[in-house]
Design a protein around this motif. Structure first.
Motif, PDB file in Angstrom:
ATOM      1  N   GLN A 108      49.276  42.227  39.955  1.00 27.96           N
ATOM      2  CA  GLN A 108      48.245  43.253  40.078  1.00 27.96           C
ATOM      3  C   GLN A 108      47.222  43.217  38.976  1.00 27.96           C
ATOM      4  O   GLN A 108      46.898  44.075  38.422  1.00 27.96           O
ATOM      5  N   LEU A 109      46.502  42.065  39.083  1.00 28.19           N
ATOM      6  CA  LEU A 109      45.355  41.741  38.048  1.00 28.19           C
ATOM      7  C   LEU A 109      44.129  41.366  38.644  1.00 28.19           C
ATOM      8  O   LEU A 109      44.191  41.209  39.820  1.00 28.19           O
ATOM      9  N   ASN A 110      43.190  41.669  37.966  1.00 32.07           N
ATOM     10  CA  ASN A 110      41.673  41.309  38.461  1.00 32.07           C
ATOM     11  C   ASN A 110      41.793  39.882  38.282  1.00 32.07           C
ATOM     12  O   ASN A 110      41.985  39.398  37.491  1.00 32.07           O
ATOM     13  N   ALA A 111      40.774  39.116  39.295  1.00 33.77           N
ATOM     14  CA  ALA A 111      40.487  37.824  39.260  1.00 33.77           C
ATOM     15  C   ALA A 111      39.077  37.337  39.610  1.00 33.77           C
ATOM     16  O   ALA A 111      38.459  38.145  40.458  1.00 33.77           O
ATOM     17  N   ILE A 112      38.621  36.527  38.802  1.00 34.51           N
ATOM     18  CA  ILE A 112      37.206  35.986  39.198  1.00 34.51           C
ATOM     19  C   ILE A 112      37.582  34.444  39.961  1.00 34.51           C
ATOM     20  O   ILE A 112      38.294  33.763  39.346  1.00 34.51           O
ATOM     21  N   LEU A 113      37.134  34.224  41.138  1.00 32.13           N
ATOM     22  CA  LEU A 113      37.338  33.257  41.566  1.00 32.13           C
ATOM     23  C   LEU A 113      36.117  32.423  41.885  1.00 32.13           C
ATOM     24  O   LEU A 113      35.285  32.917  42.707  1.00 32.13           O
ATOM     25  N   VAL A 114      35.955  31.138  41.376  1.00 27.26           N
ATOM     26  CA  VAL A 114      34.970  30.357  41.343  1.00 27.26           C
ATOM     27  C   VAL A 114      34.929  29.095  42.334  1.00 27.26           C
ATOM     28  O   VAL A 114      35.754  28.255  41.959  1.00 27.26           O
TER      29      VAL A 114
ATOM     30  N   ARG B 264      40.578  43.744  43.747  1.00 27.22           N
ATOM     31  CA  ARG B 264      40.923  43.087  42.508  1.00 27.22           C
ATOM     32  C   ARG B 264      39.946  41.903  42.141  1.00 27.22           C
ATOM     33  O   ARG B 264      39.866  41.238  41.089  1.00 27.22           O
ATOM     34  N   TYR B 265      38.939  41.290  43.093  1.00 28.22           N
ATOM     35  CA  TYR B 265      38.446  40.078  43.272  1.00 28.22           C
ATOM     36  C   TYR B 265      36.884  40.300  42.923  1.00 28.22           C
ATOM     37  O   TYR B 265      36.191  40.919  43.489  1.00 28.22           O
ATOM     38  N   TRP B 266      36.358  39.138  42.109  1.00 31.19           N
ATOM     39  CA  TRP B 266      34.994  38.925  42.185  1.00 31.19           C
ATOM     40  C   TRP B 266      34.978  37.314  42.595  1.00 31.19           C
ATOM     41  O   TRP B 266      35.363  36.652  42.024  1.00 31.19           O
ATOM     42  N   LEU B 267      34.300  37.251  43.830  1.00 34.04           N
ATOM     43  CA  LEU B 267      34.187  35.818  44.296  1.00 34.04           C
ATOM     44  C   LEU B 267      32.703  35.323  44.010  1.00 34.04           C
ATOM     45  O   LEU B 267      31.804  35.847  44.128  1.00 34.04           O
ATOM     46  N   MET B 268      32.837  34.123  43.508  1.00 35.43           N
ATOM     47  CA  MET B 268      31.492  33.561  42.991  1.00 35.43           C
ATOM     48  C   MET B 268      31.627  32.060  43.707  1.00 35.43           C
ATOM     49  O   MET B 268      32.223  31.211  43.352  1.00 35.43           O
ATOM     50  N   ILE B 269      30.523  32.031  44.701  1.00 29.92           N
ATOM     51  CA  ILE B 269      30.459  30.935  45.521  1.00 29.92           C
ATOM     52  C   ILE B 269      28.873  30.212  45.482  1.00 29.92           C
ATOM     53  O   ILE B 269      27.860  31.117  45.465  1.00 29.92           O
ATOM     54  N   GLN B 270      28.836  29.054  45.609  1.00 32.72           N
ATOM     55  CA  GLN B 270      27.594  28.447  45.929  1.00 32.72           C
ATOM     56  C   GLN B 270      27.886  27.616  47.124  1.00 32.72           C
ATOM     57  O   GLN B 270      28.668  26.764  47.383  1.00 32.72           O
ATOM     58  N   GLU B 271      26.675  27.853  48.017  1.00 33.48           N
ATOM     59  CA  GLU B 271      26.644  27.354  49.213  1.00 33.48           C
ATOM     60  C   GLU B 271      26.511  25.719  49.432  1.00 33.48           C
ATOM     61  O   GLU B 271      26.958  25.159  50.381  1.00 33.48           O
ATOM     62  N   GLY B 272      26.038  25.215  48.293  1.00 32.20           N
ATOM     63  CA  GLY B 272      25.781  23.847  47.977  1.00 32.20           C
ATOM     64  C   GLY B 272      27.327  23.180  47.575  1.00 32.20           C
ATOM     65  O   GLY B 272      27.093  21.737  47.421  1.00 32.20           O
ATOM     66  N   ASP B 273      28.366  23.858  47.588  1.00 30.77           N
ATOM     67  CA  ASP B 273      29.391  23.129  46.927  1.00 30.77           C
ATOM     68  C   ASP B 273      29.933  21.855  47.883  1.00 30.77           C
ATOM     69  O   ASP B 273      29.940  22.088  49.114  1.00 30.77           O
ATOM     70  N   GLU B 274      29.628  20.730  47.410  1.00 30.77           N
ATOM     71  CA  GLU B 274      30.010  19.431  48.299  1.00 30.77           C
ATOM     72  C   GLU B 274      31.311  19.164  48.373  1.00 30.77           C
ATOM     73  O   GLU B 274      31.898  18.217  49.042  1.00 30.77           O
TER      74      GLU B 274
END
Length: 192
Positions: A83-89, A136-146
């Motif tokens: 039950q933790l907060n998480a940043i997903l890169v 719980r989440y901060w989602l960090m995404i870049q659309e150019g992810d190859e």
């Protein structure tokens, strides 16, 4: 003091660019213990055991997870378990199916470790699939992810507490360092 536990990705290491940026930032602030960045086993079950031990050792102080790629997949499992907060890169939300394309001989370019990825390891990943609690989440995404399709992360983590979605970029997450102040606030390491 709360800690930020950095979880590196597949065939990466504790000295990845994002890990180094975080470690250097807290060191400059005089808080070197605020970021933990371990070298993880390439075996999923062993990596999770390592991370669980670190979480349990720091739970009383407060732990926030930050995971990149496969580390984001691990972070999702651990966030739900503890039950933790998480940043997903740029997380590898479909890790069990994605890594089947890498079965066989592997060499980690950062650590030079040589190993054999097997179907048994995919079963270990399958055991880590969880239903996320969006707040719980901060989602960090870049659309150019190859490497990964950013749409899979959006589908797996709808309605997250915080979303950073940028056009272009890449799998490493271009200009990650500009988010350091916000990441440290999210992890309650700083308040300003």
């Amino acid at each position: 003091m709360p800690v930020l536990l950095y979880i590196h990705g597949f065939n990466s290491s504790e000295r990845s660019h994002k890990a180094n940026v975080l470690v250097e930032a807290v060191a400059k602030m005089g808080l070197p213990q605020a970021v933990i960045s371990p070298r993880l086993s390439w075996q999923p079950a062993k990596a999770i055991q390592q991370l669980e031990a670190l979480i349990e050792a720091n739970l009383s102080e407060g732990v926030t997870l930050i995971g990149s790629s496969l580390g984001g997949f691990y972070a999702g499992y651990l966030a739900e378990k503890y039950q933790l907060n998480a940043i997903l890169v740029n997380p590898a939300v479909q890790a069990p199916s994605l890594l089947t394309h890498h079965l066989g001989h592997q060499e980690n370019p950062y650590t030079q470790e040589v190993y054999e990825l097997t179907p048994a390891h995919m079963a270990e990943l399958d055991a880590l699939v969880v239903e996320p609690t969006p707040e719980r989440y901060w989602l960090m995404i870049q659309e150019g992810d190859e490497v990964l399709d950013y749409r899979a992360a959006l589908a797996a983590f709808p309605h997250v507490a915080r979303l950073t979605q940028e056009p272009n970029g890449d799998h490493r997450f271009v200009d990650f360092e500009r988010f350091i102040p916000e990441i440290l606030r999210f992890a309650q390491i700083t308040t300003d």
